[in-house]
Design an enzyme around this catalytic site. Structure first.
Site, PDB file in Angstrom:
ATOM      1  N   GLN A 103       0.842  -1.196   0.000  1.00  0.00           N
ATOM      2  CA  GLN A 103       0.000   0.000   0.000  1.00  0.00           C
ATOM      3  C   GLN A 103       0.881   1.252   0.000  1.00  0.00           C
ATOM      4  OE1 GLN A 103      -0.282  -2.624   2.060  1.00  0.00           O
ATOM      5  NE2 GLN A 103      -2.414  -3.058   2.584  1.00  0.00           N
ATOM      6  N   ASP A 108      -2.942   0.832  -4.353  1.00  0.00           N
ATOM      7  CA  ASP A 108      -3.613   1.941  -3.663  1.00  0.00           C
ATOM      8  C   ASP A 108      -3.144   3.323  -4.136  1.00  0.00           C
ATOM      9  OD1 ASP A 108      -4.766  -0.103  -2.291  1.00  0.00           O
ATOM     10  OD2 ASP A 108      -3.982   0.409  -0.327  1.00  0.00           O
ATOM     11  N   ARG A 161     -13.132  -5.152  -6.834  1.00  0.00           N
ATOM     12  CA  ARG A 161     -13.532  -6.128  -5.821  1.00  0.00           C
ATOM     13  C   ARG A 161     -14.069  -5.366  -4.611  1.00  0.00           C
ATOM     14  NH1 ARG A 161      -8.100  -8.597  -2.866  1.00  0.00           N
ATOM     15  NH2 ARG A 161      -6.942  -6.643  -2.642  1.00  0.00           N
TER      16      ARG A 161
END
Length: 563
Positions: free
Chosen positions: A355, A378, A467
Site C-alpha cells: 500500500q 492503492d 472487488r
C-alpha cells in the site's frame, strides 16, 4: 404545477429541513386527539424522528432527556449526542495511545485522533447547515448534510482500518468504543435521507436557477443539468476555462529560484487559516520530491502545473516500510474546494511497497483536470466527500482506486501496471459501509487499458474491474472502453463470499473487447441497469448540486454522453 410548488414552498418556509418528517408526524397526532395531551409529548416526538433509523433504540436513548417537541431542538440534541460520544472516544483514544508500547499501535491511534476530530467537525457543520435552512436551496442543503454525515461514518471506519495488521487488542477496543457512535451517525444519515424522498415527492428538487460566482463576482445563471441533451457541453463552461487560465497566481513555486518559493509546502503555508477566497499556486516544471499536505481549513486552493509530464510531485512512503496506508500519500488533500490542473502526483515505492498512496483526497468538492496519479497498490485514495476527475490518468496494480467518496471520473485513463509475481490486479475497491451513504465510484466515458509490461507477461496476469473492499461496495462503469485483458468474469471477490450479495456493481453501455457481459459473475449484488438508472449516476444527478464543478472552469458533461 408552478402554483402547487409555490404553495408547498410557503408551507415549508419555517420548517427545519432535517426535521421536516418529525414536524409532520407530531402535527398529525395533535389533530387526532386520542389520549389527551400525552400524544404530543417529547417522547412521541422522539419516536417519530427515530422512525426512519436502523438503530431505533440507540436513537431514542439519545433523545431520552429531551423535553421538547421542537424539531430543531430534537435534531440539535441528536447531533450533540453523537458529538459527545465521539469526543468521549477521542479521550479514550488518547489514553490508549499513551499506554501503547509499539509504534504501529500509536500510529493507528494518531490516525483515529485525526479522523475522529474531522468527524466531530462534520457533525458541527451539519448542525449549522440545518440551522441556516433556506427552502430555496433544498438540493444544496440536503446533499451537503448527507455528504458530511456519510463522511462521519467513513472517518469512523478509517479509524478501525488503521489497526489492520496491528498486534494486540487495541483495535478491537476501539471498535467497541465506536459502536454507539457508528449507530448514532447512521441514524443521522437516515433522517437526512428520508427528507430527500419527501422533497422529491413534492417535486422540490429544483427551485429556480442555480448560480456560480466568477472571480470578478458576476453571477452566471444557467439551466439545470438535466435540461441538457446527452453529450452537450454548456457554453458557459467553455467561457469558464478562459476564466481559470486568466487567474493570476497568488504564489509561484520554482526549483530554479524564479518563483517566490522552491517548495510547494512553503507556498501552501501562505494560505490563510479557514481560507474563503481562491488561492492559486502555480508550480513550474520540475520534479518536486516532497510530501505535500493541504491542511484542514486551507480551502479553495487551485494548484496548477505546466503539464503532468513536466510538473510532478513524488514520494515513496509505503506500508512495507512501516507507514500506514492513510499516512503514505505523496499528496494529501484535507481542505474543501481544492482544484488541481496540469500536474502529476506519484508514489515510487513500487509494487514491493504494497500500500503506497500517490494521492489521498479527504476534502469536499475536489476537482482534478489533466492530472496524472501514478503508483502501484492503492494509488488513489478517494477517501470521502464529493470528487470530480476529468481527463486524468490513474495507474496502478491492486485496488488502485479505493475509498468511500462519491467520485465521478469522466474521460479518464485507467492504466493497469505489472504487479509482483502471483498477484492479480483490480482497478477499483470501493468501501461503502452504510446503505444510505453517498459513496460510489462512477467511471464514465473512460478508457481502461494496460501498460505494455503487463500485456507482455507470460502467463497472462489476471485483471478485474474491481472487488468489494467493504460490505456495501458500489461501483458503476458506464459508456467506457474496457480492454480485452480484463478477465471475462469482470469482478473479483475479496475473500470467499464476503459482500457478494450486498455490493452494487453495474456496467452500462460500455465498449471494447473487455465489455462482453456474457461471462460475467452472477453474484446477487450485480445490477443490470437501464438508461434511467445510469443517468442517475451522471454528475448532474448524483452530486445533487454541481455548481462547484462548474466554478472550477473545467470540461464537464452533467448527463449521459453520446458515445
Amino acid at each position: 404545477m408552478a402554483n402547487k410548488k409555490k404553495v408547498a414552498i410557503a408551507g415549508l418556509a419555517s420548517i427545519l429541513l432535517v426535521a421536516m418528517c418529525v414536524a409532520v408526524a407530531v402535527g398529525v397526532t395533535k389533530k387526532s386527539g386520542g389520549d389527551g395531551g400525552s400524544i404530543t409529548t417529547s417522547t412521541k416526538a422522539a419516536h417519530a424522528i427515530c422512525g426512519s433509523t436502523d438503530y431505533k433504540e440507540t436513537c431514542e436513548n439519545s433523545l431520552a432527556s429531551a423535553n421538547t417537541t421542537d424539531p430543531k431542538e430534537l435534531i440539535k440534541i441528536a447531533f450533540n449526542a453523537t458529538i459527545e460520544n465521539i469526543s468521549g472516544v477521542l479521550k479514550q483514544s488518547a489514553l490508549l495511545k499513551e499506554a501503547a508500547n509499539d509504534e504501529s499501535t500509536k500510529d493507528a491511534l494518531s490516525i483515529c485522533e485525526e479522523v475522529l476530530g474531522d468527524a466531530v467537525d462534520d457533525l458541527y457543520r451539519s448542525t449549522d447547515k440545518v440551522a441556516q435552512f433556506d427552502v430555496n436551496k433544498v438540493n444544496e442543503y440536503v446533499e451537503d448534510v448527507k455528504t458530511w454525515l456519510s463522511a462521519v461514518i467513513t472517518y469512523q471506519e478509517t479509524c478501525i482500518d488503521a489497526f489492520e495488521n496491528v498486534s494486540g487488542d487495541t483495535g478491537e477496543k476501539m471498535k467497541n468504543l465506536l459502536k454507539t457512535a457508528r449507530e448514532l451517525s447512521s441514524n443521522g444519515l437516515a433522517m437526512a435521507s428520508e427528507l430527500s424522498s419527501i422533497f422529491s415527492s413534492l417535486q422540490l428538487g429544483n427551485l429556480g436557477s442555480r448560480r456560480l460566482l466568477s472571480k470578478e463576482g458576476r453571477e452566471l445563471y444557467f439551466k439545470d443539468p438535466t435540461d441538457y441533451a446527452p453529450g452537450e457541453e454548456p457554453q458557459y463552461v467553455k467561457k469558464g476555462r478562459r476564466l481559470l487560465s486568466a487567474w493570476r497566481p497568488n504564489a509561484v513555486v520554482a526549483q530554479d529560484g524564479s518563483g517566490q518559493f522552491r517548495k510547494i509546502n512553503d507556498a501552501i503555508a501562505q494560505v490563510p487559516k479557514k481560507n474563503d477566497k481562491v488561492f492559486v499556486i502555480y508550480v513550474k516544471a520540475g520534479l518536486y520530491k516532497e510530501n505535500v499536505i493541504i491542511p484542514k481549513g486551507a480551502h479553495k486552493i487551485v494548484l496548477i502545473g505546466d503539464g503532468p509530464l513536466k510538473t510532478r510531485i513524488t514520494g515513496n512512503k509505503c506500508f512495507a516500510k512501516g507507514t500506514k496506508t492513510f499516512q503514505s500519500a505523496t499528496v494529501a488533500i484535507n481542505a474543501d474546494d481544492f482544484v488541481a490542473k496540469d500536474i502529476a502526483f506519484e508514489n515510487t515505492a513500487g509494487p514491493e511497497g504494497h500500500q503506497a498512496v500517490a494521492l489521498r483526497v479527504s476534502g469536499d468538492r475536489a476537482v482534478f483536470f489533466n492530472v496524472h496519479i501514478d503508483g502501484h497498490q492503492d494509488s488513489l485514495y478517494a477517501h470521502t466527500y464529493r470528487q470530480y476527475y476529468r481527463d486524468c490518468s490513474i495507474s496502478g496494480t491492486i485496488d488502485f482506486i479505493f475509498g468511500d467518496a462519491l467520485a465521478i471520473f469522466q474521460n479518464c485513463k485507467f492504466i493497469v501496471r505489472k504487479p509482483m509475481d502471483n498477484q492479480a490486479c483490480m482497478v477499483t475497491a470501493q468501501g461503502r459501509v452504510d446503505p444510505r451513504s453517498q459513496g460510489a465510484i462512477v467511471i464514465q466515458n473512460s478508457d481502461i487499458q494496460a501498460e505494455p509490461a503487463f500485456l507482455a507477461t507470460k502467463p497472462a496476469i489476471k485483471a478485474y474491474l474491481g472487488r468489494p473492499w467493504k460490505e456495501l461496495s458500489r461501483t458503476i462503469i458506464m459508456q467506457s472502453n474496457i480492454g480485452g485483458f480484463i478477465a471475462p468474469e469482470g469482478w473479483s471477490p475479496w475473500m470467499g463470499t464476503f459482500a457478494l450479495d450486498t455490493l452494487y456493481y453495474a456496467e452500462y453501455q460500455n465498449r471494447g473487447p473487455g465489455s462482453d457481459l456474457s461471462k460475467r459473475v452472477t453474484w446477487k449484488g450485480i445490477r443490470h441497469i437501464n438508461a434511467q438508472i445510469a443517468e442517475s449516476w451522471s454528475g448532474g444527478r448524483a452530486f445533487g448540486g454541481d455548481f462547484w464543478i462548474r466554478a472550477a472552469a473545467v470540461p464537464y458533461v452533467p448527463t449521459l454522453m453520446h458515445v
